[in-house]
Enzyme design. Structure first.
Site, PDB file in Angstrom:
ATOM      1  N   ASN A  45      -7.851  14.585 -24.876  1.00  0.00           N
ATOM      2  CA  ASN A  45      -8.151  13.578 -23.854  1.00  0.00           C
ATOM      3  C   ASN A  45      -7.513  13.964 -22.526  1.00  0.00           C
ATOM      4  OD1 ASN A  45      -6.086  11.427 -22.709  1.00  0.00           O
ATOM      5  ND2 ASN A  45      -5.326  12.019 -24.739  1.00  0.00           N
TER       6      ASN A  45
ATOM      7  N   PHE B  25      -4.246   7.656 -17.656  1.00  0.00           N
ATOM      8  CA  PHE B  25      -3.691   6.303 -17.523  1.00  0.00           C
ATOM      9  C   PHE B  25      -4.742   5.300 -17.037  1.00  0.00           C
ATOM     10  CE2 PHE B  25       1.162   7.254 -16.841  1.00  0.00           C
ATOM     11  CZ  PHE B  25       1.277   7.569 -18.182  1.00  0.00           C
TER      12      PHE B  25
ATOM     13  N   SER C  29       2.798  12.102 -20.253  1.00  0.00           N
ATOM     14  CA  SER C  29       1.358  12.330 -20.262  1.00  0.00           C
ATOM     15  C   SER C  29       1.041  13.568 -19.442  1.00  0.00           C
ATOM     16  CB  SER C  29       0.609  11.129 -19.682  1.00  0.00           C
ATOM     17  OG  SER C  29      -0.750  11.465 -19.481  1.00  0.00           O
TER      18      SER C  29
ATOM     19  N   ASN D  72      -1.824  14.173 -18.166  1.00  0.00           N
ATOM     20  CA  ASN D  72      -3.051  13.901 -17.417  1.00  0.00           C
ATOM     21  C   ASN D  72      -2.837  13.199 -16.080  1.00  0.00           C
ATOM     22  OD1 ASN D  72      -4.675  14.983 -19.539  1.00  0.00           O
ATOM     23  ND2 ASN D  72      -4.264  13.121 -20.695  1.00  0.00           N
ATOM     24  N   THR D  73      -1.575  12.957 -15.709  1.00  0.00           N
ATOM     25  CA  THR D  73      -1.237  12.465 -14.373  1.00  0.00           C
ATOM     26  C   THR D  73      -0.442  13.562 -13.677  1.00  0.00           C
ATOM     27  OG1 THR D  73      -1.186  10.146 -15.065  1.00  0.00           O
ATOM     28  CG2 THR D  73       0.004  10.710 -13.066  1.00  0.00           C
TER      29      THR D  73
ATOM     30  N   LYS E 141       9.501   8.210 -23.979  1.00  0.00           N
ATOM     31  CA  LYS E 141       8.497   9.036 -24.644  1.00  0.00           C
ATOM     32  C   LYS E 141       8.442  10.409 -23.987  1.00  0.00           C
ATOM     33  CE  LYS E 141       3.902   8.927 -26.641  1.00  0.00           C
ATOM     34  NZ  LYS E 141       2.795   8.047 -27.057  1.00  0.00           N
TER      35      LYS E 141
ATOM     36  N   ASN F 160       4.457  13.055 -27.206  1.00  0.00           N
ATOM     37  CA  ASN F 160       3.133  12.813 -26.649  1.00  0.00           C
ATOM     38  C   ASN F 160       2.190  13.956 -27.034  1.00  0.00           C
ATOM     39  OD1 ASN F 160       1.047  11.746 -24.925  1.00  0.00           O
ATOM     40  ND2 ASN F 160       2.624  10.917 -23.583  1.00  0.00           N
TER      41      ASN F 160
END
Length: 347
Positions: free
Chosen positions: A107, A111, A174, A176-177, A210, A239
């Protein structure tokens, strides 16, 4: 059995659409009772009494729509989010890919969520009903992608969510940011945690952190030391990963975070690494590639006080929670442990 019949049809749909249907289905289910306190798998972590050690990881219920439904299907706790101060659409679609042959998911959602106000309304209704609904619900907080001051975002989220959370999970891992994982660096992490801990106010809600699996030994040592020094309640390990083990799916080359079965070995090793680096001085939550009672048990034996799943539910359906919990009880008895706490780190 029912899920095995409908899964082929679900897998014809875009993964995000199928996920939306899963949330909608949970809303329609009769609300089951949370697992009772004091059962054979009960464990106390961060001052909280968990009826069993299995939780739903963040990312499934991004907008705090179905935490009580998750508790009702057998999870010992549910973690909602990640939630950011302002709503954001996330990254362009398509951004979620099933790796069916690998039992994994990639993915790059970014967010995507409805923002703090929407989640706040739902969580306030939950805690305001009959002196609050039972069950442990953690709130995973993040920063907006275009924020000029990401630490300020985490502070704002802490102030808003602390009164409603069983625990807060600070998500800086994450992939993805852009730039978010830089907050795992020693100086940045120290400043972030000082600000978050100060922002809790009188609630003194437990704070979990996390972390990513893609860390060097020096990173692991520094994060463990800072977490202990700051009095964090737990570390969530880990993560999704930006690394790529050998994969068979045609989506293997997609960018984003990899989860599910291909993450299992790396996540297990990172848990061992954090257990060793921390000397067992801080509770660990094991996440990544857990799909069975045996997987969960191995993570507990490696040092996890709690475990979480997410991707496995897409492949095996909502009954996976009860199957894992029942299997954990059998494995605990088989290996001669009187409690989950006794088994933690016993490998």
């Amino acid at each position: 059995m029912l899920y095995s019949l409908i899964r082929p049809a679900l897998f014809l749909l875009d993964p995000e659409r199928a996920h939306g249907l899963a949330i909608a289905a949970l809303k329609l289910l009769p609300l089951g009772k949370p697992a009772p306190d004091g059962g054979p798998l009960a464990i106390r972590v961060a001052g909280l009494s968990f009826p069993n050690p299995l939780g739903m990881a963040a990312g499934f219920d991004k907008n705090a729509e179905v935490p009580d439904a998750l508790l009702g299907v057998g999870f010992g706790f549910a973690e909602v989010g990640s939630i950011t101060p302002l709503p954001q659409a996330g990254n362009p679609k398509p951004r979620m890919f099933r790796l069916v042959e690998d039992r994994g998911v990639i993915n790059r959602l970014g967010f995507n969520n409805e923002g703090a106000d929407a989640a706040l309304r739902r969580l306030t209704r939950r805690t305001g009903q009959s002196q609050g609904k039972p069950g442990i619900v953690g709130i995973n907080i993040g920063a907006n992608k275009d924020s000029a001051d990401r630490i300020a975002d985490y502070v704002a989220m802490t102030k808003v969510m602390a009164p409603l959370a069983s625990y807060l999970a600070v998500n800086i891992s994450s992939p993805n940011t852009p730039g978010l994982r830089a907050l795992q660096d020693e100086a940045a992490l120290t400043g972030l945690l000082d600000a978050v801990l100060a922002a809790r106010g009188p609630s003194q809600v437990p704070v979990f952190l996390k972390v990513a699996p893609d860390l060097t030994p020096a990173d692991i040592d520094a994060i463990s030391r800072i977490a202990i020094d700051k009095g964090l309640a737990a570390l969530i390990v880990s993560n999704t990963t930006i690394s790529r083990p050998p994969l068979r799916s045609r989506y293997a080359g997609e960018s984003g975070g990899l989860s599910g079965a291909p993450l299992r070995e790396l996540a297990q090793q990172r848990l061992r690494d954090f257990r060793k680096a921390s000397g067992g001085a801080i509770p660990l939550v094991g996440v990544g590639g857990i799909a069975s009672a045996e997987d969960a048990w191995a993570r507990i034996r490696a040092g996890a006080s709690l475990v979480q799943i997410y991707s496995a539910m897409a492949f095996d359906g909502p009954d996976i929670a009860r199957r894992i919990v029942g299997g954990l009880e059998r494995l605990m008895k088989r290996d001669g442990f009187a409690s989950i706490a006794e088994a933690v780190g016993s490998e």
